[in-house]
Scaffold this motif. Structure first.
Motif, mmCIF file in Angstrom:
data_model
loop_
_atom_site.group_PDB
_atom_site.id
_atom_site.type_symbol
_atom_site.label_atom_id
_atom_site.label_comp_id
_atom_site.label_asym_id
_atom_site.label_seq_id
_atom_site.Cartn_x
_atom_site.Cartn_y
_atom_site.Cartn_z
ATOM 1 N N VAL A 1 45.287 36.469 42.724
ATOM 2 C CA VAL A 1 45.298 37.017 41.379
ATOM 3 C C VAL A 1 44.212 38.078 41.233
ATOM 4 C CG1 VAL A 1 43.774 35.160 40.548
ATOM 5 C CG2 VAL A 1 45.162 36.456 38.916
ATOM 6 N N ASN A 2 44.548 39.148 40.502
ATOM 7 C CA ASN A 2 43.596 40.223 40.195
ATOM 8 C C ASN A 2 43.728 40.578 38.716
ATOM 9 O OD1 ASN A 2 42.667 40.828 42.967
ATOM 10 N ND2 ASN A 2 44.809 41.443 43.253
ATOM 11 N N ARG A 3 42.673 41.175 38.194
ATOM 12 C CA ARG A 3 42.730 41.619 36.796
ATOM 13 C C ARG A 3 43.703 42.782 36.647
ATOM 14 N NH1 ARG A 3 43.863 42.465 32.587
ATOM 15 N NH2 ARG A 3 42.669 42.572 30.649
ATOM 16 N N SER A 4 43.781 43.624 37.664
ATOM 17 C CA SER A 4 44.737 44.739 37.660
ATOM 18 C C SER A 4 44.968 45.176 39.102
ATOM 19 C CB SER A 4 44.216 45.912 36.813
ATOM 20 O OG SER A 4 43.178 46.597 37.488
ATOM 21 N N LYS B 1 44.031 47.859 40.316
ATOM 22 C CA LYS B 1 42.966 48.777 40.705
ATOM 23 C C LYS B 1 41.700 48.041 41.134
ATOM 24 C CE LYS B 1 45.603 52.145 39.236
ATOM 25 N NZ LYS B 1 46.340 52.993 40.217
ATOM 26 N N VAL B 2 41.738 46.699 41.100
ATOM 27 C CA VAL B 2 40.526 45.908 41.350
ATOM 28 C C VAL B 2 40.578 45.319 42.750
ATOM 29 C CG1 VAL B 2 39.156 43.938 40.563
ATOM 30 C CG2 VAL B 2 40.341 45.385 38.899
ATOM 31 N N ASP B 3 39.397 45.228 43.374
ATOM 32 C CA ASP B 3 39.287 44.624 44.700
ATOM 33 C C ASP B 3 39.683 43.149 44.599
ATOM 34 O OD1 ASP B 3 38.648 43.706 47.169
ATOM 35 O OD2 ASP B 3 36.508 44.189 47.070
ATOM 36 N N PRO B 4 40.650 42.673 45.379
ATOM 37 C CA PRO B 4 41.086 41.268 45.312
ATOM 38 C C PRO B 4 39.965 40.267 45.544
ATOM 39 C CG PRO B 4 42.634 42.575 46.587
ATOM 40 C CD PRO B 4 41.452 43.445 46.341
ATOM 41 N N SER B 5 38.950 40.627 46.331
ATOM 42 C CA SER B 5 37.864 39.687 46.610
ATOM 43 C C SER B 5 37.020 39.380 45.373
ATOM 44 C CB SER B 5 36.968 40.245 47.715
ATOM 45 O OG SER B 5 36.354 41.460 47.309
ATOM 46 N N SER B 6 37.172 40.196 44.328
ATOM 47 C CA SER B 6 36.387 39.975 43.108
ATOM 48 C C SER B 6 36.769 38.676 42.418
ATOM 49 C CB SER B 6 36.574 41.150 42.141
ATOM 50 O OG SER B 6 36.177 42.363 42.737
ATOM 51 N N TYR B 7 37.949 38.164 42.691
ATOM 52 C CA TYR B 7 38.430 36.969 41.996
ATOM 53 C C TYR B 7 38.703 35.824 42.971
ATOM 54 C CZ TYR B 7 38.887 40.425 38.356
ATOM 55 O OH TYR B 7 38.612 41.420 37.463
ATOM 56 N N ALA B 8 37.942 35.808 44.064
ATOM 57 C CA ALA B 8 38.054 34.704 45.011
ATOM 58 C C ALA B 8 37.635 33.407 44.324
ATOM 59 C CB ALA B 8 37.169 34.971 46.224
ATOM 60 N N GLY B 9 38.329 32.347 44.668
ATOM 61 C CA GLY B 9 38.019 31.049 44.058
ATOM 62 C C GLY B 9 38.968 30.651 42.958
ATOM 63 N N LEU B 10 39.783 31.572 42.477
ATOM 64 C CA LEU B 10 40.790 31.247 41.474
ATOM 65 C C LEU B 10 42.103 30.921 42.179
ATOM 66 C CD1 LEU B 10 40.156 33.946 38.697
ATOM 67 C CD2 LEU B 10 39.166 31.657 38.940
#
Length: 382
Positions: free
Chosen positions: A92-95, A97-106
């Protein structure tokens, strides 16, 4: 009823003693019962009737639950509801345009529509998945996932926010409050079961089953749950043990039940002694009246009936007033405490019946004694 009408102050005081006894009986049973119900509701919210079942995580090769496991478990007699979630292994990503690693753990979980009722989850904003969303790519966020994705709420009436899951846009329709029964849900993005299959290529196999059953049968359900989920290899299924809150709940129920009986017994004894004492004194003080009535031709049966009737009437009036007073006091106190009001029917019925019985017993001996007095003895004793 002449004695009651002519001696109103004494009759009122006699009835007051009875009222206090009955009101005490109702209050000391109703307030603990209300407190018990409030406690039971809090303990029930901790999952006293819930079990979870999942496959052992470290098996080689991995074992998964069957697609039919929800329907199979629902057929167990004491089971009242079953729900499930499944790990889709999507990102999952916020959009986009965002790096997928930013939401690791979800974690992205496929969820059945009845999941909130199984884990006592509440929607903080928006709504949960339902039949109207089964055909669309919609999502509900756990409390931690919503914070990580920067979506504190779903704007009512406005355009719903969207998130990016495996190169697909999903519309966020709700955000959950924190779920103490299942902390994993807080860090999850929940998507409807069917869109998870069509959009995320989910195979339909649940990861975790949530099972609710009748509390008295919760241990029996646990004993057969693994065999029901996987009859061939029940040993690979992990089943949670009943919540520690269940033992606390049962202990509290036993304690409160004993407390009710003790308090009710004390209140009845005190009320009965007060009624008997009041009625004995009331009858003995009216010997002149007895003598006059006997001198004017009243039979002994008339004297007995008169005092028995007055005794029962006084007790009944006092009992009714005490019942009303006890109910009002209970409602006021439970409202102040924020508890659900509970008025035990046994206390109300027992109190009403008790007042009649106590009035009859209290007036029986004095009325018999008064009826045996001759007119001369009754008048001479004044």
């Amino acid at each position: 009823m002449l004695g009651i009408r002519t001696r109103r102050a004494r009759a009122a005081l006699s009835a007051l003693g009875i009222s206090i006894g009955i009101a005490t009986m109702i209050v000391v049973t109703a307030i603990p019962a209300s407190s018990e119900k409030a406690l039971m509701e809090r303990l029930s919210a901790l999952g006293t009737n819930m079990l979870t079942a999942r496959a052992q995580p470290d098996l080689k090769p991995p074992v998964s639950l069957s697609e039919a496991s929800v329907e199979t478990v629902a057929r167990i007699g004491p089971v009242t509801a079953v729900s499930a979630v499944a790990n889709t292994h999507a990102v999952v990503n916020r959009s986009d345009k965002v790096d997928p690693s930013s939401y690791a753990g979800l974690t992205v979980l496929a969820a059945r529509n009845n999941l909130p009722s199984l884990i006592n989850a509440r929607v903080q904003s928006g709504r949960f998945l339902d039949r109207t969303t089964d055909a669309f790519p919609t999502a509900v966020l756990g409390s931690v996932a919503a914070t990580r994705l920067g979506l504190p709420s779903v704007p009512p009436g406005g355009p719903a926010p969207q998130i990016y899951i495996n190169d697909r846009w999903f519309t966020v329709i709700g955000i959950l409050e924190q779920t103490p029964l299942s902390p994993d849900i807080d860090r999850s993005v929940l998507v409807a079961w069917q869109p998870a299959r069509t959009e995320l290529h989910f195979d339909g196999r649940p990861t975790v089953l949530y099972v609710k059953a009748e509390e008295p049968q919760i241990e029996a359900v646990r004993d057969v749950l693994a065999d029901t989920v996987n009859p061939e290899l029940p040993g690979v299924i992990m089943v949670s043990r009943p919540s520690d809150a269940l033992a606390a709940k049962r202990a509290a129920q036993t304690t409160f039940s004993g407390l009710f009986l003790g308090l009710a017994a004390v209140a009845l004894v005190v009320g009965g002694v007060g009624v008997a004492n009041t009625m004995v004194v009331s009858v003995l003080e009216r010997r002149r009246e007895i003598g006059l009535r006997r001198a004017l031709g009243a039979a002994r049966g008339h004297i007995r009936l008169q005092f028995l009737t007055e005794s029962i009437a006084l007790s009944t009036l006092g009992g009714l007033a005490g019942t009303l007073l006890g109910v009002l006091a209970t409602l006021a106190y439970t409202t102040y405490q924020g508890w659900p009001p509970v008025i035990p029917l046994a206390s109300v019925v027992g109190g009403a019946a008790g007042t009649v019985a106590v009035g009859a017993i209290a007036g029986l001996y004095p009325s018999l004694r008064a009826a045996r007095l001759s007119p001369t003895e009754a008048l001479a004793s004044v």
